[in-house]
Each structure stands twice: as structure tokens, then as C-alpha cells.
Design a protein around this motif. Structure first.
Motif, PDB file in Angstrom:
ATOM      1  N   PHE A 117       5.300  -8.090   5.485  1.00 34.83           N
ATOM      2  CA  PHE A 117       4.567  -8.956   4.569  1.00 34.83           C
ATOM      3  C   PHE A 117       5.202  -8.936   3.185  1.00 34.83           C
ATOM      4  CE2 PHE A 117       1.199  -8.248   7.731  1.00 34.83           C
ATOM      5  CZ  PHE A 117       0.859  -9.571   7.976  1.00 34.83           C
ATOM      6  N   ALA A 118       5.249 -10.135   2.583  1.00 35.61           N
ATOM      7  CA  ALA A 118       5.645 -10.317   1.194  1.00 35.61           C
ATOM      8  C   ALA A 118       4.547 -11.146   0.534  1.00 35.61           C
ATOM      9  CB  ALA A 118       6.997 -11.034   1.125  1.00 35.61           C
ATOM     10  N   PRO A 119       4.598 -11.359  -0.779  1.00 38.98           N
ATOM     11  CA  PRO A 119       3.516 -12.104  -1.433  1.00 38.98           C
ATOM     12  C   PRO A 119       3.274 -13.492  -0.842  1.00 38.98           C
ATOM     13  CG  PRO A 119       4.853 -10.990  -3.079  1.00 38.98           C
ATOM     14  CD  PRO A 119       5.536 -10.788  -1.774  1.00 38.98           C
ATOM     15  N   SER A 120       4.311 -14.139  -0.309  1.00 36.31           N
ATOM     16  CA  SER A 120       4.134 -15.495   0.218  1.00 36.31           C
ATOM     17  C   SER A 120       3.711 -15.512   1.678  1.00 36.31           C
ATOM     18  CB  SER A 120       5.440 -16.283   0.062  1.00 36.31           C
ATOM     19  OG  SER A 120       6.482 -15.642   0.765  1.00 36.31           O
ATOM     20  N   LEU A 179       4.482 -16.159   9.184  1.00 40.40           N
ATOM     21  CA  LEU A 179       3.020 -16.143   9.145  1.00 40.40           C
ATOM     22  C   LEU A 179       2.616 -16.438   7.700  1.00 40.40           C
ATOM     23  CD1 LEU A 179       1.961 -13.062  11.298  1.00 40.40           C
ATOM     24  CD2 LEU A 179       1.532 -15.454  11.809  1.00 40.40           C
ATOM     25  N   PRO A 180       2.293 -17.688   7.372  1.00 44.09           N
ATOM     26  CA  PRO A 180       1.938 -18.031   5.985  1.00 44.09           C
ATOM     27  C   PRO A 180       0.776 -17.202   5.473  1.00 44.09           C
ATOM     28  CG  PRO A 180       2.274 -20.012   7.310  1.00 44.09           C
ATOM     29  CD  PRO A 180       2.274 -18.856   8.261  1.00 44.09           C
ATOM     30  N   ALA A 181       0.692 -17.035   4.154  1.00 41.21           N
ATOM     31  CA  ALA A 181      -0.331 -16.188   3.549  1.00 41.21           C
ATOM     32  C   ALA A 181      -1.740 -16.695   3.839  1.00 41.21           C
ATOM     33  CB  ALA A 181      -0.090 -16.099   2.042  1.00 41.21           C
ATOM     34  N   ASN A 182      -1.902 -18.025   3.984  1.00 39.57           N
ATOM     35  CA  ASN A 182      -3.237 -18.583   4.221  1.00 39.57           C
ATOM     36  C   ASN A 182      -3.544 -18.784   5.697  1.00 39.57           C
ATOM     37  OD1 ASN A 182      -1.443 -20.623   4.686  1.00 39.57           O
ATOM     38  ND2 ASN A 182      -2.481 -22.159   3.428  1.00 39.57           N
ATOM     39  N   ASP A 183      -2.688 -18.271   6.578  1.00 39.68           N
ATOM     40  CA  ASP A 183      -2.916 -18.418   8.009  1.00 39.68           C
ATOM     41  C   ASP A 183      -4.074 -17.509   8.440  1.00 39.68           C
ATOM     42  OD1 ASP A 183      -2.421 -17.702  10.967  1.00 39.68           O
ATOM     43  OD2 ASP A 183      -1.044 -19.370  10.621  1.00 39.68           O
ATOM     44  N   PRO A 184      -4.950 -17.996   9.319  1.00 41.79           N
ATOM     45  CA  PRO A 184      -6.072 -17.151   9.783  1.00 41.79           C
ATOM     46  C   PRO A 184      -5.617 -15.841  10.393  1.00 41.79           C
ATOM     47  CG  PRO A 184      -6.416 -19.445  10.429  1.00 41.79           C
ATOM     48  CD  PRO A 184      -5.032 -19.370   9.853  1.00 41.79           C
ATOM     49  N   VAL A 185      -4.493 -15.847  11.115  1.00 40.15           N
ATOM     50  CA  VAL A 185      -3.989 -14.604  11.698  1.00 40.15           C
ATOM     51  C   VAL A 185      -3.619 -13.619  10.588  1.00 40.15           C
ATOM     52  CG1 VAL A 185      -2.159 -13.580  13.077  1.00 40.15           C
ATOM     53  CG2 VAL A 185      -3.187 -15.747  13.793  1.00 40.15           C
ATOM     54  N   THR A 186      -2.957 -14.117   9.548  1.00 39.77           N
ATOM     55  CA  THR A 186      -2.570 -13.245   8.435  1.00 39.77           C
ATOM     56  C   THR A 186      -3.799 -12.640   7.770  1.00 39.77           C
ATOM     57  OG1 THR A 186      -0.653 -14.669   8.052  1.00 39.77           O
ATOM     58  CG2 THR A 186      -1.228 -13.145   6.303  1.00 39.77           C
ATOM     59  N   ILE A 187      -4.790 -13.488   7.533  1.00 36.82           N
ATOM     60  CA  ILE A 187      -6.020 -13.009   6.900  1.00 36.82           C
ATOM     61  C   ILE A 187      -6.696 -11.935   7.755  1.00 36.82           C
ATOM     62  CG2 ILE A 187      -8.323 -13.717   6.144  1.00 36.82           C
ATOM     63  CD1 ILE A 187      -7.078 -16.472   5.488  1.00 36.82           C
ATOM     64  N   THR A 192      -0.357  -3.049   1.940  1.00 38.70           N
ATOM     65  CA  THR A 192       0.138  -3.360   3.275  1.00 38.70           C
ATOM     66  C   THR A 192       1.558  -3.892   3.199  1.00 38.70           C
ATOM     67  OG1 THR A 192      -2.091  -3.900   4.054  1.00 38.70           O
ATOM     68  CG2 THR A 192      -0.239  -4.742   5.350  1.00 38.70           C
ATOM     69  N   VAL A 193       2.476  -3.212   3.873  1.00 40.03           N
ATOM     70  CA  VAL A 193       3.866  -3.672   3.922  1.00 40.03           C
ATOM     71  C   VAL A 193       4.157  -4.415   5.218  1.00 40.03           C
ATOM     72  CG1 VAL A 193       4.698  -1.869   2.376  1.00 40.03           C
ATOM     73  CG2 VAL A 193       4.671  -1.462   4.857  1.00 40.03           C
ATOM     74  N   GLY A 194       3.309  -4.230   6.238  1.00 39.09           N
ATOM     75  CA  GLY A 194       3.553  -4.911   7.503  1.00 39.09           C
ATOM     76  C   GLY A 194       2.502  -4.556   8.527  1.00 39.09           C
ATOM     77  N   SER A 195       2.701  -5.082   9.732  1.00 35.08           N
ATOM     78  CA  SER A 195       1.767  -4.785  10.826  1.00 35.08           C
ATOM     79  C   SER A 195       2.550  -4.633  12.124  1.00 35.08           C
ATOM     80  CB  SER A 195       0.714  -5.895  10.958  1.00 35.08           C
ATOM     81  OG  SER A 195       1.310  -7.149  11.186  1.00 35.08           O
ATOM     82  N   LEU A 196       2.179  -3.604  12.893  1.00 36.28           N
ATOM     83  CA  LEU A 196       2.808  -3.316  14.181  1.00 36.28           C
ATOM     84  C   LEU A 196       1.928  -3.887  15.289  1.00 36.28           C
ATOM     85  CD1 LEU A 196       4.953  -1.829  15.909  1.00 36.28           C
ATOM     86  CD2 LEU A 196       3.449   0.188  15.794  1.00 36.28           C
ATOM     87  N   HIS A 197       2.540  -4.575  16.256  1.00 38.97           N
ATOM     88  CA  HIS A 197       1.802  -5.246  17.319  1.00 38.97           C
ATOM     89  C   HIS A 197       2.293  -4.757  18.688  1.00 38.97           C
ATOM     90  CE1 HIS A 197       0.368  -8.608  14.584  1.00 38.97           C
ATOM     91  NE2 HIS A 197       1.294  -7.981  13.866  1.00 38.97           N
ATOM     92  N   ALA A 198       1.373  -4.297  19.517  1.00 36.78           N
ATOM     93  CA  ALA A 198       1.651  -4.014  20.927  1.00 36.78           C
ATOM     94  C   ALA A 198       0.956  -5.109  21.737  1.00 36.78           C
ATOM     95  CB  ALA A 198       1.136  -2.640  21.318  1.00 36.78           C
ATOM     96  N   LEU A 199       1.718  -5.881  22.502  1.00 32.24           N
ATOM     97  CA  LEU A 199       1.202  -7.058  23.206  1.00 32.24           C
ATOM     98  C   LEU A 199       1.046  -6.766  24.692  1.00 32.24           C
ATOM     99  CD1 LEU A 199       3.608  -9.086  21.131  1.00 32.24           C
ATOM    100  CD2 LEU A 199       1.235  -9.834  21.263  1.00 32.24           C
ATOM    101  N   TYR A 200      -0.090  -7.231  25.250  1.00 27.94           N
ATOM    102  CA  TYR A 200      -0.407  -6.979  26.651  1.00 27.94           C
ATOM    103  C   TYR A 200      -0.807  -8.300  27.328  1.00 27.94           C
ATOM    104  CZ  TYR A 200      -0.677  -2.094  25.206  1.00 27.94           C
ATOM    105  OH  TYR A 200      -0.398  -0.844  24.712  1.00 27.94           O
ATOM    106  N   ASP A 252      11.212 -13.172   0.871  1.00 26.79           N
ATOM    107  CA  ASP A 252      10.945 -14.462   0.257  1.00 26.79           C
ATOM    108  C   ASP A 252       9.811 -14.352  -0.756  1.00 26.79           C
ATOM    109  OD1 ASP A 252       8.932 -14.033   2.031  1.00 26.79           O
ATOM    110  OD2 ASP A 252       8.973 -16.022   2.944  1.00 26.79           O
ATOM    111  N   GLY A 253       9.789 -13.235  -1.488  1.00 29.57           N
ATOM    112  CA  GLY A 253       8.830 -13.075  -2.567  1.00 29.57           C
ATOM    113  C   GLY A 253       9.192 -13.964  -3.737  1.00 29.57           C
ATOM    114  N   PRO A 254       8.408 -13.945  -4.816  1.00 32.79           N
ATOM    115  CA  PRO A 254       8.623 -14.894  -5.907  1.00 32.79           C
ATOM    116  C   PRO A 254       9.963 -14.748  -6.607  1.00 32.79           C
ATOM    117  CG  PRO A 254       6.967 -13.219  -6.484  1.00 32.79           C
ATOM    118  CD  PRO A 254       7.233 -13.104  -5.022  1.00 32.79           C
TER     119      PRO A 254
END
Length: 485
Positions: free
Chosen positions: A52-55, A74-82, A125-133, A170-172
């Protein structure tokens, strides 16, 4: 999904990751290896990490069934991001809960469940780890969630050490850079691609991330000029990023205009030196002859030497006028266009031609020719250039015809010769600055390639136009049209 996590495989694989770090590896290679270790130990179909970055966020590493997600934003205003940035640090979610393109595609590929753990440093938060099933699998239990939370913390620790991370930039600050900026790994694959990079190269972030750099990578600290297949020129520099990782930062800018100006400057120097050399050599030779052999020369020989010196000096003056005019923004001495008598202008201009050209040139004008709108003095220059050009590319004694006419909107004159003609593909290029129909050291026809360039500039400044076309029966016709009164 296995009933239990394969701890032995996880510990062995994690030990190998730590050894990678101790041996100097860092950044994406280590992160990707950690995902490769975790995936089978957790019984996941795929693993992914979003930085994650500010954008907003971007998938920077993925394995297994999720490998295709690398580079997806994943845009900042995306429901998944939120959702990822809120609620419990570790949570289990269904991908069919969301309607954004990435979640929908995961669901379509059968990856209906994921366990997500945020990687946080001091509450940031610097990021998110995902385990997919797969969707049909049971919901992962507390054991898997705990392991995924632990791995998220391990990744956060890597960020705290700045071990080649972050890579999604891609921060400011990066987005505001006017120059293209990329970060590449040891294999020269792109890990960061700022907006200016996309604009300069025409390659979007999605097309660039995790792909080879689309141009050569110069050695660290050196500068490389490179031409893209599109014809644009880039000036590229690179340097090593601090830290134990193998990432390199690459900056580049579009230097197409500068390259073109440099080429025109070099061409200008080459052409002018070539064209100046001949008259200067002749003038010097005859001047030395008069100085050293005045007493032994007859009166006719002296007059002939003086005549040649005068002719060559006139050539030099005319060449200098061309060069100065080609560099000027506007034709010197021109005021607003005014009505003038084109017939009288043509007659005066022909009378002022050099003797050999004047003898070959004939003028045909109708009895009543409408007055033209333009600059009378500069039109004399136009005719002189066109007749000189016709004489240069036609046999020495062949006629040059000048004819004038008019229609409902314009007044025109045409200069026709019986020379080598002009090829259809050259009718426009002939008006380019410094362009020559034949080039190289063995050119048959001398000249700077400025005559027709100046003609077009002068005519177009008077709201007219000039064109070339082959003459029926051989030769070339140059036609100038101006607004009529």
C-alpha cells in the motif's frame, strides 16, 4: 485444505528464507520465496502480497493460482481496499462479496475464499498478505489464521529493516516527478513504474510491472542515450538502491527535441562549411594572383579576376542572407501584407537575376493581372530562389519559364524548368531545411538545402502556399499562390 499446517515444511522453508537474507538477498526475491514456502504449508491454492501507498495498493508478489495478479492495482477508494485496511488485522473473507474487477476475477477462477493479514509497522499498514483457497473449501481455521498473521508480521519486519522494500512507489512524491522513474530487480524486471515513465514510453504501469525494462540498462552511474522503436530518444541513468538488496533505480527523460536540435546544428555546421569553402577558396586564389602577379597580368586578366572575386563575394553574401533568414523567427523588414503589382514585381526580380539566369528566363503574364496581397520585396526573393533552383537542376542553356495567372481567390506565378524533375515522394521533403535530393560527398548539385525552405516560410507568412510538381515532358514546376486583392 489440510487439517493442520505443515509446520516442518514451513520452518524449513522459513530457515531458507532467513539464509537468503543473511547472504545479501532482499526485497522481492525474499518476499516471493516466503510466499512459495507458505503456500504448500498452508494448503493454499495461491498466495499474494499487496503493498500500500497513499494512492492505493498494488500486488507486488504472488504464487500459484494467484500469480497472474502481480501488478494489478487496488485504488484507495476501492471497497476491497477499504475492507483490508479496516477491521481485524487477520480476517477471512469471501471474494464474491466484492464487485471490483480483481475480486470478481478471483471468484471466477474458483478462488472464493481468502485469509488476509495486514502487515503493520507502528499502526501503519504497509501491505496485506493473502492466502487464497477454492470456494468449496471449508473456512480456514484459527491455526491457519494465526500462521498467516505471523507471516504478515515477518513481512512487516522486512519493511522495518528497509530490506529492498517498498517497491510500489506511486506515492505523491514519485507521482509528481517530471522524469520517468523505475525500480528494477537483478533480472532488470520492473518493480516500480511512475506516471511519467508511462507517459514517456507509452507503456502503462500494468504493461510494465514485472516485465523486462523496455530499454537497455546502463551501468550504475553512467548515462545512455537510446532510441525507442517509436523514434523517441531517451536519456537514461541508473544507480544502486541503498541496502543489501539488488534493486536499481532508473531515471529517464525524453530528449527527442534535443536530439533533433543537435542533429540540425551538426548538419548546419557541415553544410555551411562545405558551401562556404568553395567561394572563399576562389576569392583567396584570385586575390593572391592579383597581389603576386599584378605587373605580369594583362588588363583583361585583371578585370576577369576582379569580376570573379565580385561574383563569388555576391554568392557569399546571398548564402549568409539565407542562413540568417533561416534562423530568424520572422522575415526581416516585413510589415503587414499589402496589395502590390505582381507583374511589375516579377519583371524587376528577373532584371536583377545574374546574367546567365536572366538570359535563360522568359516571363509571360496576362494583360490584366489582379493585384496580390503580400510583401513585394520578399516576393522578389522568392522568385530569385525558385529561378536559381531551376537553373541549378537543369542543363546550362535550357529555358526557364515564368508565367503568372489568377483565379477567383488567388494570384499565382509558376517557374518551370526542363531539368532532372522531382520525384513524387520528394515534393514535400524538398521544403525541409537542409534537405538535398542527393547527399554525401559526391553530390552533383551544390547548395545548402535552404532555398526552398525559405521560399515556403516567406510565402506562408503572407497567407499563401507553394508547391512542386513534375513538369509534363520533363523538369519541375514550382507554383506560388497568394491571396488576390
Amino acid at each position: 485444505m489440510p487439517d493442520r499446517t505443515d509446520y516442518s515444511a514451513l520452518i524449513a522453508g522459513h530457515t531458507a528464507v532467513i539464509e537468503m537474507i543473511n547472504s545479501g538477498d532482499a526485497g522481492l526475491p525474499v518476499l516471493t520465496q516466503l510466499l512459495r514456502v507458505a503456500q504448500p504449508a498452508l494448503g493454499a491454492a495461491g498466495m499474494a502480497f499487496v503493498e500500500f501507498a497513499p494512492s492505493g495498493g498494488r500486488v507486488i508478489a504472488a504464487t500459484g493460482a494467484a500469480e497472474w495478479t502481480v501488478g494489478r492495482p487496488l485504488p484507495a477508494n476501492d471497497p476491497v481496499t477499504i475492507c483490508l485496511l479496516a477491521g481485524p488485522r487477520v480476517q477471512c473473507v469471501r471474494t464474491d462479496r466484492f464487485t471490483n474487477p480483481l475480486a470478481s476475477e478471483l471468484a471466477q477462477r474458483g478462488l472464493g475464499r481468502m485469509v488476509v493479514s495486514r502487515a503493520e509497522i507502528g499502526g501503519h499498514t504497509v501491505g496485506s498478505l493473502h492466502a487464497l483457497y477454492p470456494a468449496e473449501d471449508e473456512e480456514p481455521g484459527a491455526e491457519q489464521r494465526g500462521v498467516i498473521g505471523y507471516l504478515g508480521s515477518c513481512i512487516a519486519h522486512m519493511y522495518g529493516d528497509q530490506s529492498g522494500l517498498p517497491v510500489h512507489g506511486d506515492g505523491p512524491v514519485v507521482a509528481a516527478l517530471a522524469d520517468g522513474l523505475a525500480v528494477v530487480d537483478r533480472d532488470a524486471h520492473v518493480r516500480l513504474w511512475n506516471p511519467a515513465a508511462a507517459q514517456v514510453t507509452g507503456r502503462s504501469t500494468e504493461e510494465a510491472i514485472n516485465k523486462p525494462l523496455p530499454f537497455p540498462l546502463p551501468p550504475s552511474g553512467q548515462v545512455l542515450d537510446h532510441r525507442l522503436p517509436s523514434g523517441r530518444w531517451l536519456r537514461i541513468t541508473s544507480g544502486e538502491l541503498p541496502g543489501p538488496g539488488a534493486l536499481r533505480v532508473v531515471t529517464f527523460r525524453d530528449t527527442t527535441d534535443q536530439q533533433r536540435h543537435d542533429h540540425e546544428r551538426d548538419l548546419f555546421v557541415a553544410v555551411t562549411s562545405h558551401e562556404l569553402r568553395t567561394p572563399v577558396t576562389v576569392i583567396k586564389g584570385y586575390a593572391d594572383t592579383l597581389t603576386d602577379h599584378w605587373e605580369s597580368l594583362s588588363e583583361p586578366d585583371r578585370r576577369q579576376a576582379a569580376r570573379v572575386i565580385g561574383q563569388r563575394a555576391n554568392e557569399l553574401a546571398r548564402l549568409l542572407d539565407r542562413l540568417l533568414s533561416s534562423a530568424a523567427e520572422a522575415w526581416p523588414g516585413d510589415g503587414p501584407p499589402a496589395a502590390f503589382d505582381l507583374t511589375a514585381t516579377l519583371r524587376v526580380a528577373i532584371d536583377d537575376l545574374p546574367t546567365d539566369l536572366r538570359r535563360r528566363t522568359s516571363l509571360q503574364v496576362p494583360a490584366e493581372l489582379p493585384r496580390a496581397i503580400g510583401h513585394r520585396q520578399s516576393l522578389a526573393t522568392v522568385l530569385t530562389e525558385l529561378v536559381t533552383n531551376a537553373g541549378k537542376y537543369s542543363p546550362p542553356d535550357s529555358p526557364i519559364d515564368v508565367a503568372a495567372g489568377a483565379d477567383g481567390q488567388t494570384v499565382c506565378f509558376r517557374v518551370s524548368d526542363r531539368g532532372i524533375g522531382v520525384r513524387p515522394e520528394h515534393v514535400e521533403r524538398a521544403f525541409d531545411r537542409f534537405w538535398q535530393g542527393d547527399s554525401g560527398d559526391r553530390r552533383r548539385y551544390p547548395g545548402t538545402g535552404l532555398g526552398l525552405y525559405l521560399v515556403r516560410r516567406i510565402v506562408e507568412q503572407q497567407n499563401g502556399w507553394v508547391s512542386l510538381r513534375p513538369r509534363s515532358g520533363g523538369g519541375t514546376v514550382a507554383e506560388v499562390r497568394l491571396p488576390r486583392r
